[in-house]
Design a protein around this motif. Structure first.
Motif, mmCIF file in Angstrom:
data_model
loop_
_atom_site.group_PDB
_atom_site.id
_atom_site.type_symbol
_atom_site.label_atom_id
_atom_site.label_comp_id
_atom_site.label_asym_id
_atom_site.label_seq_id
_atom_site.Cartn_x
_atom_site.Cartn_y
_atom_site.Cartn_z
ATOM 1 N N TRP A 127 -12.469 48.366 19.105
ATOM 2 C CA TRP A 127 -12.632 48.936 19.336
ATOM 3 C C TRP A 127 -12.262 49.593 20.857
ATOM 4 C CZ3 TRP A 127 -15.711 49.887 23.678
ATOM 5 C CH2 TRP A 127 -16.045 48.949 25.166
ATOM 6 N N THR A 128 -12.107 48.876 21.204
ATOM 7 C CA THR A 128 -11.598 48.561 22.835
ATOM 8 C C THR A 128 -9.725 49.994 23.138
ATOM 9 O OG1 THR A 128 -9.946 46.181 22.278
ATOM 10 C CG2 THR A 128 -12.596 46.749 23.526
ATOM 11 N N ARG A 129 -9.417 49.792 21.865
ATOM 12 C CA ARG A 129 -8.004 50.534 22.397
ATOM 13 C C ARG A 129 -8.458 51.982 21.212
ATOM 14 N NH1 ARG A 129 -6.483 47.284 17.589
ATOM 15 N NH2 ARG A 129 -6.992 48.500 16.197
ATOM 16 N N SER A 130 -9.374 52.171 21.356
ATOM 17 C CA SER A 130 -10.407 53.778 21.400
ATOM 18 C C SER A 130 -10.503 53.646 23.578
ATOM 19 C CB SER A 130 -11.667 53.693 20.699
ATOM 20 O OG SER A 130 -10.810 54.341 18.735
ATOM 21 N N LEU A 131 -11.280 52.972 23.665
ATOM 22 C CA LEU A 131 -12.029 53.137 25.172
ATOM 23 C C LEU A 131 -10.219 52.534 26.034
ATOM 24 C CD1 LEU A 131 -13.761 52.686 27.198
ATOM 25 C CD2 LEU A 131 -13.523 50.401 26.858
ATOM 26 N N ALA A 132 -9.123 52.679 25.701
ATOM 27 C CA ALA A 132 -8.231 52.919 26.241
ATOM 28 C C ALA A 132 -7.489 53.775 26.748
ATOM 29 C CB ALA A 132 -6.848 51.405 26.162
ATOM 30 N N ASP A 133 -7.518 54.646 25.468
ATOM 31 C CA ASP A 133 -7.028 55.961 25.554
ATOM 32 C C ASP A 133 -8.251 57.189 26.397
ATOM 33 O OD1 ASP A 133 -5.161 55.619 23.998
ATOM 34 O OD2 ASP A 133 -5.910 55.406 22.272
ATOM 35 N N GLY A 134 -9.214 56.636 26.459
ATOM 36 C CA GLY A 134 -10.473 57.748 27.213
ATOM 37 C C GLY A 134 -11.087 58.388 25.803
ATOM 38 N N ASP A 135 -11.350 57.808 24.664
ATOM 39 C CA ASP A 135 -11.918 58.322 23.722
ATOM 40 C C ASP A 135 -13.574 57.926 24.419
ATOM 41 O OD1 ASP A 135 -12.188 59.343 20.739
ATOM 42 O OD2 ASP A 135 -14.177 57.464 20.936
ATOM 43 N N VAL A 136 -14.022 59.655 24.330
ATOM 44 C CA VAL A 136 -15.389 60.012 24.825
ATOM 45 C C VAL A 136 -16.779 59.167 23.778
ATOM 46 C CG1 VAL A 136 -17.105 61.866 24.656
ATOM 47 C CG2 VAL A 136 -14.672 61.973 25.023
ATOM 48 N N ASP A 137 -16.592 58.953 22.966
ATOM 49 C CA ASP A 137 -17.342 58.038 21.981
ATOM 50 C C ASP A 137 -17.444 56.664 22.760
ATOM 51 O OD1 ASP A 137 -18.421 59.905 21.105
ATOM 52 O OD2 ASP A 137 -17.009 59.633 19.294
ATOM 53 N N ALA A 138 -16.429 56.146 22.531
ATOM 54 C CA ALA A 138 -15.984 55.205 23.417
ATOM 55 C C ALA A 138 -16.663 54.463 24.613
ATOM 56 C CB ALA A 138 -14.499 53.613 23.329
ATOM 57 N N LEU A 139 -16.213 55.535 25.787
ATOM 58 C CA LEU A 139 -16.938 55.135 27.215
ATOM 59 C C LEU A 139 -18.601 55.334 26.896
ATOM 60 C CD1 LEU A 139 -14.259 57.584 28.763
ATOM 61 C CD2 LEU A 139 -14.574 55.687 28.902
ATOM 62 N N ARG A 140 -19.249 56.653 25.715
ATOM 63 C CA ARG A 140 -20.274 56.406 25.820
ATOM 64 C C ARG A 140 -21.405 54.970 24.877
ATOM 65 N NH1 ARG A 140 -21.005 62.328 23.320
ATOM 66 N NH2 ARG A 140 -20.357 63.416 24.676
ATOM 67 N N ARG A 141 -19.996 54.684 24.336
ATOM 68 C CA ARG A 141 -20.283 53.224 24.147
ATOM 69 C C ARG A 141 -20.338 52.283 25.104
ATOM 70 N NH1 ARG A 141 -17.948 49.258 19.380
ATOM 71 N NH2 ARG A 141 -19.439 47.486 19.273
ATOM 72 N N LEU A 142 -19.585 52.572 26.025
ATOM 73 C CA LEU A 142 -19.637 51.832 27.193
ATOM 74 C C LEU A 142 -20.687 51.756 28.133
ATOM 75 C CD1 LEU A 142 -18.738 48.378 28.380
ATOM 76 C CD2 LEU A 142 -17.030 50.942 29.895
ATOM 77 N N GLY A 143 -21.488 52.916 28.529
ATOM 78 C CA GLY A 143 -21.772 53.389 29.014
ATOM 79 C C GLY A 143 -23.676 52.960 28.950
ATOM 80 N N ARG A 144 -23.756 52.719 27.413
ATOM 81 C CA ARG A 144 -24.710 52.208 26.942
ATOM 82 C C ARG A 144 -25.465 51.059 27.335
ATOM 83 N NH1 ARG A 144 -23.582 56.958 22.586
ATOM 84 N NH2 ARG A 144 -23.112 54.816 21.751
ATOM 85 N N ALA A 145 -24.082 50.286 26.854
ATOM 86 C CA ALA A 145 -23.694 48.822 26.937
ATOM 87 C C ALA A 145 -24.463 48.337 27.706
ATOM 88 C CB ALA A 145 -22.801 48.366 26.251
ATOM 89 N N LEU A 146 -24.270 49.404 29.536
ATOM 90 C CA LEU A 146 -24.537 48.676 30.428
ATOM 91 C C LEU A 146 -25.567 49.212 31.418
ATOM 92 C CD1 LEU A 146 -20.680 49.718 32.506
ATOM 93 C CD2 LEU A 146 -21.671 47.543 31.953
ATOM 94 N N HIS A 147 -25.433 50.139 30.724
ATOM 95 C CA HIS A 147 -27.324 50.492 30.698
ATOM 96 C C HIS A 147 -28.004 49.553 30.001
ATOM 97 C CE1 HIS A 147 -27.740 54.751 33.121
ATOM 98 N NE2 HIS A 147 -26.667 55.014 32.616
ATOM 99 N N GLN A 148 -28.284 48.943 29.196
ATOM 100 C CA GLN A 148 -29.120 47.932 28.291
ATOM 101 C C GLN A 148 -28.365 47.099 28.957
ATOM 102 O OE1 GLN A 148 -27.584 48.853 24.474
ATOM 103 N NE2 GLN A 148 -28.437 50.323 23.783
#
Length: 307
Positions: A74-95
């Protein structure tokens, strides 16, 4: 062990750890974009900055991380700036903040704010060079070079940009800097241990002592600004109207107790050193510090990183 046990009990926490752990190995490099300077404005500002990282920087820093670490797909999607991957990261940081840091946030904030007040107090009384000397033996100041014990040999040239010093509750033994020299120079260092008397509970409220001087409402506004707030947030936290919050902030700003900075369509207010000193004189140090936000990184940044 505790985190693993909690993960078996709470699926959401397990998902959070599975998202963050690959990005934050126990040793070595981890991406600079996870510790943005904007985090000094609070958790929300910091996470917004993480999620707004430009795609080229995401790709470059995650590629560097992948050189010594096996990353999930999934980090490949994050590296591409994928919106869903970024949202997943944001939720994880909040949690992570709410479930791991939240229960200890008062201790974190107290220690970091005590360190900040000590350093800025020395700077105000004796100047910047005297403040830099308070870091010994961890840091050594020899005009015009600041030397730090560091895992690798490295030189950082400020080039007139200044240096942001960030006290961290989680940093141990040696300080750590961002890897990318093009970013604002930042040095994260271990916050000083608290003196025993700074943790003594006291129920006295700052506004009860400052009210005869400032008035109850203005004292409450000043106390609220121990954390930076926009005018709208200030009104909500202090329980006053928007126009009243703006007026009180203006009066406090003219008195030198508050500084205000325009950010796009909003104005953000924060205490000056004079304002912080007035609060500390109006209430016990332990209470003022425990209500302050730790202006640190989004998550524990151990000093073994960036080998």
């Amino acid at each position: 062990m505790q985190a693993a046990a909690a993960g078996r009990t709470h699926p959401d926490r397990r998902k959070m750890l599975s998202a963050l752990a690959p990005l934050m190995p126990a040793r070595g490099y981890f991406p600079d974009f996870l510790t943005p300077a904007a985090a000094s404005g609070g958790l929300g500002s910091g996470i917004d900055a993480v999620l707004s990282t430009p795609k080229p920087r995401l790709r470059a820093e995650l590629s560097l991380l992948a050189q010594d670490n096996a990353l999930p797909s999934w980090t490949r999607s994050l590296a591409d700036g994928d919106v869903d991957a970024l949202r997943r990261l944001g939720r994880a940081l909040h949690q992570y903040h709410s479930s791991v840091l939240g229960p200890r946030w008062r201790d974190v904030a107290t220690r970091v704010e005590a360190d900040r007040r000590h350093r800025t107090g020395v700077q105000c009384r004796a100047g910047t060079e005297a403040m830099l000397r308070t870091f010994g033996p961890m840091l050594h100041w020899q005009p015009s070079v600041l030397t730090a014990h560091y895992p690798v040999d490295r030189e950082v040239h400020l080039g007139g940009r200044g240096l942001l010093l960030v006290p961290s509750y989680f940093c141990r033994r040696t300080p750590v800097a961002l890897l990318d020299d093009r970013l604002l120079p930042v040095l994260v260092y271990p916050a000083r241990p608290l003196l025993p008397d700074t943790t003594t509970p006291d129920t006295t409220t700052p506004d009860s002592r400052l009210a005869p001087l400032l008035g109850h409402t203005r004292a409450a506004v000043l106390q609220t600004l121990q954390e930076p707030h926009t005018t709208t947030e200030l009104a909500e936290h202090a329980g006053v109207s928007l126009s009243s919050a703006s007026e009180h902030a203006a009066v406090l700003r003219r008195a030198g107790l508050v500084a205000s900075v325009r950010e796009r369509q909003q104005v953000r207010h924060t205490l000056t050193q004079l304002g912080a000193d007035l609060l500390s004189a109006g209430a016990p140090t332990s209470l003022v510090q425990s209500n302050s936000v730790a202006r640190s990184t989004l998550r524990p940044r151990h000093c073994a990183h960036h080998d």
